[in-house]
Motif scaffolding. Structure first.
Motif, PDB file in Angstrom:
ATOM      1  N   ARG B  29      46.878  -1.746  -4.816  1.00  0.00           N
ATOM      2  CA  ARG B  29      45.865  -2.807  -4.888  1.00  0.00           C
ATOM      3  C   ARG B  29      44.591  -2.326  -5.585  1.00  0.00           C
ATOM      4  O   ARG B  29      43.964  -3.088  -6.326  1.00  0.00           O
ATOM      5  CB  ARG B  29      45.520  -3.297  -3.482  1.00  0.00           C
ATOM      6  N   SER B  32      45.352  -2.476  -9.184  1.00  0.00           N
ATOM      7  CA  SER B  32      45.450  -3.836  -9.727  1.00  0.00           C
ATOM      8  C   SER B  32      44.073  -4.502  -9.763  1.00  0.00           C
ATOM      9  O   SER B  32      43.804  -5.332 -10.622  1.00  0.00           O
ATOM     10  CB  SER B  32      46.473  -4.668  -8.950  1.00  0.00           C
ATOM     11  N   LYS B  33      43.192  -4.127  -8.851  1.00  0.00           N
ATOM     12  CA  LYS B  33      41.815  -4.642  -8.876  1.00  0.00           C
ATOM     13  C   LYS B  33      40.984  -3.945  -9.953  1.00  0.00           C
ATOM     14  O   LYS B  33      39.847  -4.348 -10.217  1.00  0.00           O
ATOM     15  CB  LYS B  33      41.124  -4.384  -7.525  1.00  0.00           C
TER      16      LYS B  33
END
Lengths: 334, 334
Positions: B29, B32-33
């Motif tokens: 995450r 992906s952020k």
């Protein structure tokens, strides 16, 4: 050391006068680049100035800032991903090799770099995209005094420039109170001397601050170490209550004092809590401040009180504050 | 304290086993952020674990990371601009009010937040988007031992997860050497006890490290303070050569020792330089390490040696390491 301590009101006024235009221009570029966070790289006294820069950027501008570990680039040769970062190198001489190397590496990694240094021809000034200068003249004392307060003034100027607009003007106006605050602290010299005279057996000291006075506590502890051979440690009131207060227990004895740094800011309540805990433990403490200036300006007079305390304690102990043992002015750390 | 020290090989192995999946998912995450930088918020021992997290992110991933000053949000109520930031709160209890408040404020400001805590039901775990747990069981000793090493393991796991892919697997495999390194350090218990016995008059100590061993030096100094009432200070070899080496001058006397922490990493040369300078000044120094593990794993065995030293010194001084004066387990700092 004393003559350099006394120069500070003029030195800080000079930084503000000569640096404001450059700080404004650097700030305009930082905003246009959309710099999202800052890393400050420094050693020793400059490290404490850098922490004040971190507080100023965070509190006044909401810019997240942290202290770099220069060794990540210099010792471990890691390439930090620094697009969108402002990297600010702080070094009096501009010749601390690891700070210069860190700034060079940051520049290659895409950071916007700023040097804060006394020497416009130094490698640090040459390595950086922009520079703010201390205009402090030669510093001959081994313990940094005027270069600490002028570094803080430069970093506060940088914060004002980065804010820009009306907020920047307000910060600049606030900073203009620093020279007068320094003068008032210097006028307390005789009282500080009197408070240090009975302490010639002092061996250990914890200097406690919270918020903006905290970096002044770190700096005062360093002066006490360097100048008066006291095993001094700076501590945040938050951390001090969290553990090391054990040091202040009954085993501490007469060779120990706590020195509490107060401002008018929101940290004063925790300092007063520390004071009560120390009193309950039978430990004597000394207090510097609060000075009649805003919290963020308080590190200027607090640092000067600390410098005078270290100088007077050194003399009371029969030491020579201009020739503390084991120190050289520039240490070449790689 | 001793029983908790001895639990560490199993505790660290458990963190790796139980936390790896979560760390992998948190890392996915974070990537992906597009998180660009990290801020770590902690106090006391956890602060030293957080500095190791900063080194690991910088050295292994090139992610710039810094320690937050929680007071910027909690005392000064500033809204930090934290889009693109990962904010990692580290607290054994998960109940340090200023760390919880800082994480809550960071979350509101758009940061991706991670808690590293022993208590899944704590306010810190609830405030964060994600959490990694210490799985350390109850810690009854006032001096943190197993919660320090498990915090480091969690932060290293997080770095491995954030790296992901092959690099992440390499880091994970490297971390798996930690429990065995801890076991070997524990096996040196009798030698550490023997080296502490003659030091019962020790009052002051500087613990010196460089690179990854530096945060272990800060942690060892804190254990010596908390447990053995020694006025101990952790120092980077770089900063120590830069100034405070004055403390090691002839005035320091027999109540002073330097403790040097070595690894096989690139920092060892500056430690050896410190050792030579101390010897020239007539100051005795002790050495821990180098352990036969990679530099970044060395903080595990070094921290354990420091814990054992603090415990044995406390006993040699006739103190009770389980009841150091003036300390409570959770301090409510606002």
């Amino acid at each position: 050391m004393l003559s350099e301590i006394l120069e500070q009101p003029e030195a800080v006024a000079r930084v503000i006068e000569r640096g404001r235009k450059d700080a404004w221009e650097i700030g305009r570029r930082l905003r246009s680049k959309g710099a999202a966070f800052a890393m400050l790289a420094a050693r020793g006294s400059s490290d404490h100035a850098a922490i004040l820069g971190k507080y100023a950027l965070g509190v006044h501008l909401g810019i997240p800032a942290g202290l770099a570990a220069p060794s990540i680039a210099t010792l471990y040769k890691s390439r930090l991903k620094l697009r969108g970062a402002a990297v600010i190198g702080v070094s009096q001489s501009g010749r601390s090799p690891d700070i210069v190397e860190f700034l060079e590496a940051s520049s290659r990694a895409g950071a916007f770099t700023v040097a804060v240094t006394n020497d416009p021809s130094s490698p640090l000034a040459r390595a950086a995209d922009h520079a703010l200068f201390l205009h402090a003249g030669e510093e001959r004392s081994i313990a940094a005094t005027k270069t600490f307060t002028t570094q803080v003034a430069c970093l506060y100027l940088l914060a004002a420039g980065w804010a820009g607009g009306r907020r920047g003007q307000e910060l600049l106006a606030g900073l203009c109170a620093a020279p007068e605050a320094l003068r008032r602290a210097l006028a307390d010299g005789p009282a500080i001397e009197a408070s240090m005279k009975p302490l010639k057996r002092l061996e250990r000291c914890v200097v406690v601050g919270r918020g903006f006075p905290f970096p002044a506590a770190l700096e005062t502890a360093l002066k006490l170490k360097e100048t008066a051979g006291v095993f001094a440690e700076g501590a945040s009131a938050a951390d001090f209550l969290h553990g090391p207060i054990a040091m202040a227990g009954p085993q501490a004895g007469a060779a120990f004092r706590a020195l509490l740094l107060l401002s008018r800011g929101p940290g004063k309540d925790s300092i007063k809590r520390v004071e009560r805990r120390l009193k309950a433990a039978g430990v004597s403490s000394l207090r510097f401040g609060p000075d009649p200036v805003p919290d963020w300006i308080s590190p200027f007079p607090l640092a000067v009180r600390g410098q005078l305390a270290a100088l007077r304690l050194s003399l009371a102990k029969g030491l020579d504050p201009d020739h503390p043992s084991g120190l050289r002015k520039i240490t070449r750390v790689h």
